[in-house]
Scaffold this active site. Structure first.
Site, PDB file in Angstrom:
ATOM      1  N   GLU A  44       0.822  -1.208   0.000  1.00 10.11           N
ATOM      2  CA  GLU A  44       0.000   0.000   0.000  1.00 10.11           C
ATOM      3  C   GLU A  44       0.857   1.259   0.000  1.00 10.11           C
ATOM      4  OE1 GLU A  44      -3.388  -1.911   2.931  1.00 10.11           O
ATOM      5  OE2 GLU A  44      -2.484   0.005   3.422  1.00 10.11           O
TER       6      GLU A  44
ATOM      7  N   CYS B  83       2.930   8.555   1.423  1.00 16.32           N
ATOM      8  CA  CYS B  83       3.299   7.644   2.500  1.00 16.32           C
ATOM      9  C   CYS B  83       3.742   6.338   1.851  1.00 16.32           C
ATOM     10  CB  CYS B  83       2.075   7.444   3.398  1.00 16.32           C
ATOM     11  SG  CYS B  83       2.338   6.251   4.705  1.00 16.32           S
TER      12      CYS B  83
ATOM     13  N   CYS C  12       4.761  -6.729   8.113  1.00 11.80           N
ATOM     14  CA  CYS C  12       5.666  -6.127   9.104  1.00 11.80           C
ATOM     15  C   CYS C  12       5.927  -7.098  10.243  1.00 11.80           C
ATOM     16  CB  CYS C  12       5.041  -4.856   9.659  1.00 11.80           C
ATOM     17  SG  CYS C  12       6.134  -3.949  10.781  1.00 11.80           S
TER      18      CYS C  12
ATOM     19  N   CYS D  58       2.806  -4.783  16.185  1.00 15.36           N
ATOM     20  CA  CYS D  58       2.034  -3.833  16.998  1.00 15.36           C
ATOM     21  C   CYS D  58       0.570  -4.273  17.063  1.00 15.36           C
ATOM     22  CB  CYS D  58       2.139  -2.421  16.417  1.00 15.36           C
ATOM     23  SG  CYS D  58       3.831  -1.835  16.278  1.00 15.36           S
TER      24      CYS D  58
ATOM     25  N   CYS E 196      -2.433   2.274   7.923  1.00 17.32           N
ATOM     26  CA  CYS E 196      -1.452   1.255   7.628  1.00 17.32           C
ATOM     27  C   CYS E 196      -2.029  -0.167   7.498  1.00 17.32           C
ATOM     28  CB  CYS E 196      -0.473   1.315   8.800  1.00 17.32           C
ATOM     29  SG  CYS E 196       0.993   0.416   8.600  1.00 17.32           S
TER      30      CYS E 196
HETATM   31  N1  SAH Z   1       7.064   0.741  11.668  1.00 18.26           N
HETATM   32  C1  SAH Z   1       7.162   2.168  11.644  1.00 18.26           C
HETATM   33  C2  SAH Z   1       6.486   2.828  10.447  1.00 18.26           C
HETATM   34  C3  SAH Z   1       5.148   2.300   9.991  1.00 18.26           C
HETATM   35  S1  SAH Z   1       3.753   2.624  11.007  1.00 18.26           S
HETATM   36  C4  SAH Z   1       6.683   2.754  12.961  1.00 18.26           C
HETATM   37  O1  SAH Z   1       6.227   1.990  13.799  1.00 18.26           O
HETATM   38  O2  SAH Z   1       6.836   3.950  13.176  1.00 18.26           O
HETATM   39  C5  SAH Z   1       3.526   4.359  10.919  1.00 18.26           C
HETATM   40  C6  SAH Z   1       2.750   4.945  12.079  1.00 18.26           C
HETATM   41  O3  SAH Z   1       1.361   4.544  12.024  1.00 18.26           O
HETATM   42  C7  SAH Z   1       3.272   4.479  13.427  1.00 18.26           C
HETATM   43  O4  SAH Z   1       3.382   5.550  14.322  1.00 18.26           O
HETATM   44  C8  SAH Z   1       2.194   3.503  13.847  1.00 18.26           C
HETATM   45  O5  SAH Z   1       2.203   3.305  15.215  1.00 18.26           O
HETATM   46  C9  SAH Z   1       0.939   4.149  13.315  1.00 18.26           C
HETATM   47  N2  SAH Z   1      -0.231   3.283  13.261  1.00 18.26           N
HETATM   48  C10 SAH Z   1      -0.280   1.953  13.035  1.00 18.26           C
HETATM   49  N3  SAH Z   1      -1.552   1.496  13.137  1.00 18.26           N
HETATM   50  C11 SAH Z   1      -2.327   2.559  13.424  1.00 18.26           C
HETATM   51  C12 SAH Z   1      -3.723   2.735  13.654  1.00 18.26           C
HETATM   52  N4  SAH Z   1      -4.578   1.711  13.620  1.00 18.26           N
HETATM   53  N5  SAH Z   1      -4.160   3.986  13.942  1.00 18.26           N
HETATM   54  C13 SAH Z   1      -3.308   5.030  13.977  1.00 18.26           C
HETATM   55  N6  SAH Z   1      -1.982   4.934  13.757  1.00 18.26           N
HETATM   56  C14 SAH Z   1      -1.485   3.708  13.499  1.00 18.26           C
END
Ligand code: SAH
Length: 357
Positions: A90, A103, A110, A114, A332
């Site tokens: 994406e 972006c 990944c 998270c 994301c």
């Molecule tokens: N792995 C890297 C970059 C990709 S995620 C990182 O963790 O920074 C980019 C951003 O989107 C991160 O801050 C992540 O925590 C956030 N993100 C992921 N899922 C999300 C969601 N459901 N709502 C809001 N932000 C989210």
């Protein structure tokens, strides 16, 4: 077949010299690929026909075809792009009145895991090549009448776990495509050796740290793989980054209702950054709803405002990320999940709206 997208001008010069052509032909190819968006060798009309044919026998340009495109009312466009091995990634196009940003993804899936993230729920497949990272911007540029000037590495994947390709792609965006490195932001979950190495690359980009919690216990709940490094070590690496590069970092803080959005947690966050002498803005990101086993909810408007107030009272410049492209599943990993059929897969064409934001 090998693709040329991802090679530098110097590498293209050598490549044509090995094919008994003068080096300047390599510079022409670089301009065709990175500045003029050529997708085939046939399109490179000022190259000798013989060279174009021989290139086509061995290489492809390597541009990324669009699988799906979703346009939101605010102009945000979410792309699902195909890679040569059939994987999909994406990318998001974000037009603002004064600039256009994109972006970019850095991995297919990944490994960070998270809990709140749609990408993590789909698992990890592989790293993207530098060409595939830059190819996302090229594809979006080819569809845009406006020039893309900014890029954030905040799509699928953890950039610093694909370090070499990410650094190479940053240089390509700067040198080959003419973007200002100051307009590029790399966001990381906090990979300590990567942060320390990046400090020494002499790249004046912005580094953003996804913090999301003021202590290790809560952070490990939200980001299980973050257990590898304690906040203490991560913030020390950030301080080193700021010292070596002379650039402030940005701290991203995802707000999840009832989990990490209390005023007390805001105070602890401010204190934590202060104790490490880390200047830099905090960017608050309201949770973009993803269905999780933990039942995470969006924060209320009131709790976002309180959190922000507490940080500002402690002297911390705080911004709030505009939520864009909600209706097109722009968070994301959401679109890919819908198309490939994750747990929240919807019938073709039906894009889920956020449930509680
Ligand atoms: N792995 C890297 C970059 C990709 S995620 C990182 O963790 O920074 C980019 C951003 O989107 C991160 O801050 C992540 O925590 C956030 N993100 C992921 N899922 C999300 C969601 N459901 N709502 C809001 N932000 C989210």
């Amino acid at each position: 077949m090998d693709s040329l997208l991802g090679k530098t001008t110097e590498e293209l010069e050598r490549l044509v010299q090995e094919m008994d052509h003068p080096a300047y032909r390599g510079r022409q190819i670089a301009a065709w690929i990175y500045r003029r968006g050529a997708e085939t060798f046939e399109a490179m009309t000022d190259l000798p026909r013989e060279l174009r044919m021989r290139l086509a026998e061995r290489y492809v340009v390597g541009t990324l075809p669009v699988v799906r495109r979703h346009v939101a009312q605010d102009g945000t466009i979410k792309y699902l792009l195909a890679l040569s091995d059939g994987q999909m990634i994406e990318s998001v196009y974000l037009p603002y009145p004064d600039r256009v940003s994109v972006c970019l993804s850095t991995q297919v899936g990944c490994p960070a895991g998270c809990r709140f993230c749609a990408t993590a729920q789909g698992g990890f497949a592989r790293n993207l090549t530098a060409g595939e990272i830059v190819g996302q911007l090229l594809r979006m540029q080819s569809e845009s009448a406006r020039r893309i000037s900014h890029a954030v590495y905040m799509g699928m994947g953890e950039p610093l776990w694909n370090y070499d390709n990410v650094v190479r792609s940053l240089r390509l965006l700067g040198r080959e495509m003419g973007l200002s490195l100051r307009n590029l932001t790399v966001s990381t979950v906090g990979v300590v050796p990567g942060i320390r190495a990046l400090a020494r690359e002499n790249l004046p980009i912005t580094l953003a740290l996804s913090l999301h919690a003021p202590d290790d216990v809560l952070r490990a709940e939200l980001i299980p793989t973050a257990r590898k490094w304690r906040l203490e070590e991560i913030l020390d690496a950030c301080a080193e980054y700021a010292r070596v590069t002379g650039r402030n970092l940005t701290f991203e803080y995802l707000l999840i209702g009832g989990v990490n959005d209390s005023p007390e947690q805001a105070r602890r966050l401010a204190h934590l950054l202060e104790s490490k002498h880390l200047p830099g803005n905090v960017n608050l990101i309201p949770f973009n709803f993803v269905d999780t086993p933990q039942g995470y909810r969006c924060p209320s408007r009131a709790s976002i405002a309180r959190f922000r107030e507490e940080l500002e009272r402690a002297g911390r410049v705080t911004t709030q990320r505009m939520t864009r492209g909600h209706a097109i599943a722009a968070a994301c990993g959401q679109l890919r999940r819908i198309v490939t059929g994750g747990a929240d897969a919807r019938p073709e064409g039906a894009i889920p709206l956020p449930l509680s934001c």
